[in-house]
Design a protein around this motif. Sequence first.
Motif, PDB file in Angstrom:
ATOM      1  N   THR A 189       0.827  -1.209   0.000  1.00  0.00           N
ATOM      2  CA  THR A 189       0.000   0.000   0.000  1.00  0.00           C
ATOM      3  C   THR A 189       0.864   1.263   0.000  1.00  0.00           C
ATOM      4  O   THR A 189       2.065   1.211   0.312  1.00  0.00           O
ATOM      5  CB  THR A 189      -0.921   0.046   1.232  1.00  0.00           C
ATOM      6  N   VAL A 190       0.239   2.378  -0.305  1.00  0.00           N
ATOM      7  CA  VAL A 190       0.916   3.668  -0.232  1.00  0.00           C
ATOM      8  C   VAL A 190       1.441   3.874   1.190  1.00  0.00           C
ATOM      9  O   VAL A 190       2.584   4.295   1.385  1.00  0.00           O
ATOM     10  CB  VAL A 190      -0.041   4.810  -0.658  1.00  0.00           C
ATOM     11  N   GLY A 191       0.623   3.557   2.193  1.00  0.00           N
ATOM     12  CA  GLY A 191       1.041   3.719   3.588  1.00  0.00           C
ATOM     13  C   GLY A 191       2.247   2.872   3.948  1.00  0.00           C
ATOM     14  O   GLY A 191       3.161   3.352   4.636  1.00  0.00           O
ATOM     15  N   GLN A 192       2.273   1.627   3.497  1.00  0.00           N
ATOM     16  CA  GLN A 192       3.432   0.764   3.766  1.00  0.00           C
ATOM     17  C   GLN A 192       4.685   1.307   3.092  1.00  0.00           C
ATOM     18  O   GLN A 192       5.775   1.295   3.667  1.00  0.00           O
ATOM     19  CB  GLN A 192       3.162  -0.660   3.281  1.00  0.00           C
TER      20      GLN A 192
ATOM     21  N   HIS B 137      -4.626   2.519  -0.510  1.00  0.00           N
ATOM     22  CA  HIS B 137      -4.572   2.129  -1.924  1.00  0.00           C
ATOM     23  C   HIS B 137      -3.223   1.481  -2.235  1.00  0.00           C
ATOM     24  O   HIS B 137      -2.242   1.683  -1.522  1.00  0.00           O
ATOM     25  CB  HIS B 137      -4.757   3.358  -2.819  1.00  0.00           C
ATOM     26  N   SER B 138      -3.182   0.738  -3.331  1.00  0.00           N
ATOM     27  CA  SER B 138      -1.932   0.089  -3.725  1.00  0.00           C
ATOM     28  C   SER B 138      -0.931   1.129  -4.219  1.00  0.00           C
ATOM     29  O   SER B 138      -1.299   2.135  -4.826  1.00  0.00           O
ATOM     30  CB  SER B 138      -2.187  -0.969  -4.800  1.00  0.00           C
ATOM     31  N   MET B 139       0.325   0.888  -3.926  1.00  0.00           N
ATOM     32  CA  MET B 139       1.397   1.798  -4.335  1.00  0.00           C
ATOM     33  C   MET B 139       1.620   1.672  -5.830  1.00  0.00           C
ATOM     34  O   MET B 139       1.645   0.569  -6.371  1.00  0.00           O
ATOM     35  CB  MET B 139       2.677   1.468  -3.563  1.00  0.00           C
ATOM     36  N   VAL B 140       1.776   2.794  -6.496  1.00  0.00           N
ATOM     37  CA  VAL B 140       2.037   2.853  -7.933  1.00  0.00           C
ATOM     38  C   VAL B 140       3.241   3.759  -8.169  1.00  0.00           C
ATOM     39  O   VAL B 140       3.735   4.408  -7.246  1.00  0.00           O
ATOM     40  CB  VAL B 140       0.804   3.362  -8.724  1.00  0.00           C
TER      41      VAL B 140
ATOM     42  N   VAL C   3      -7.926   0.653  -6.337  1.00  0.00           N
ATOM     43  CA  VAL C   3      -8.910   0.371  -5.296  1.00  0.00           C
ATOM     44  C   VAL C   3      -8.174   0.239  -3.968  1.00  0.00           C
ATOM     45  O   VAL C   3      -7.066  -0.296  -3.929  1.00  0.00           O
ATOM     46  CB  VAL C   3      -9.622  -0.969  -5.609  1.00  0.00           C
ATOM     47  N   PRO C   4      -8.744   0.704  -2.867  1.00  0.00           N
ATOM     48  CA  PRO C   4      -8.125   0.363  -1.587  1.00  0.00           C
ATOM     49  C   PRO C   4      -7.978  -1.163  -1.530  1.00  0.00           C
ATOM     50  O   PRO C   4      -8.878  -1.890  -1.954  1.00  0.00           O
ATOM     51  CB  PRO C   4      -9.137   0.868  -0.554  1.00  0.00           C
TER      52      PRO C   4
END
Length: 160
Positions: free
Chosen positions: A30-33, A63-66, A131-132
């Motif tokens: 995720t973005v947070g991770q 959300h997923s990290m991009v 998507v989250p």
Amino acid sequence: MVRIPYQIEEYSKDGSSSPSIFYMDKTEVTVGQFKEFLRLADHYYFNADLWKEVYAYSPTDKHSMVCVTWYDAIAYAKWSDKRLPTEAEWEFAARGGPVGQPYAFSDRKQIRDYSNHIGVGGKDKWNRLTVPVANFKTNGYGLFDMSGNGVKIGTIRQTG
């Protein structure tokens, strides 16, 4: 992490074989991770322009990290004491167990229950965003978002 009973056998020097088992994260990174990794690791800082691009597609920490490079993904995996899966491992895990099927699900119409794809109806309500993580059904191994939602960064731990 979930156990993946990898069915492609690896052969030893004496000719015997045994299935290889690995563990894979249940969700995409995720973005947070990834922010936590950047905060704690000795890895270069993403500039404001790059974060603007990340937030254009993945607006929250869930959300997923991009927008990461292969080098970023390798650094993240090393930092988390894991590694990236091989292409064959990822493909095997993404299918979720079914053999001889092109998808993790038996009917292509089920795609809306498993993934974020524009124009399939159902749960897809994010349009052009990721998507989250963990908003759709898991595949047969208990992994989320293995089809659609963005380019994958997944990490694994190898066992025996």
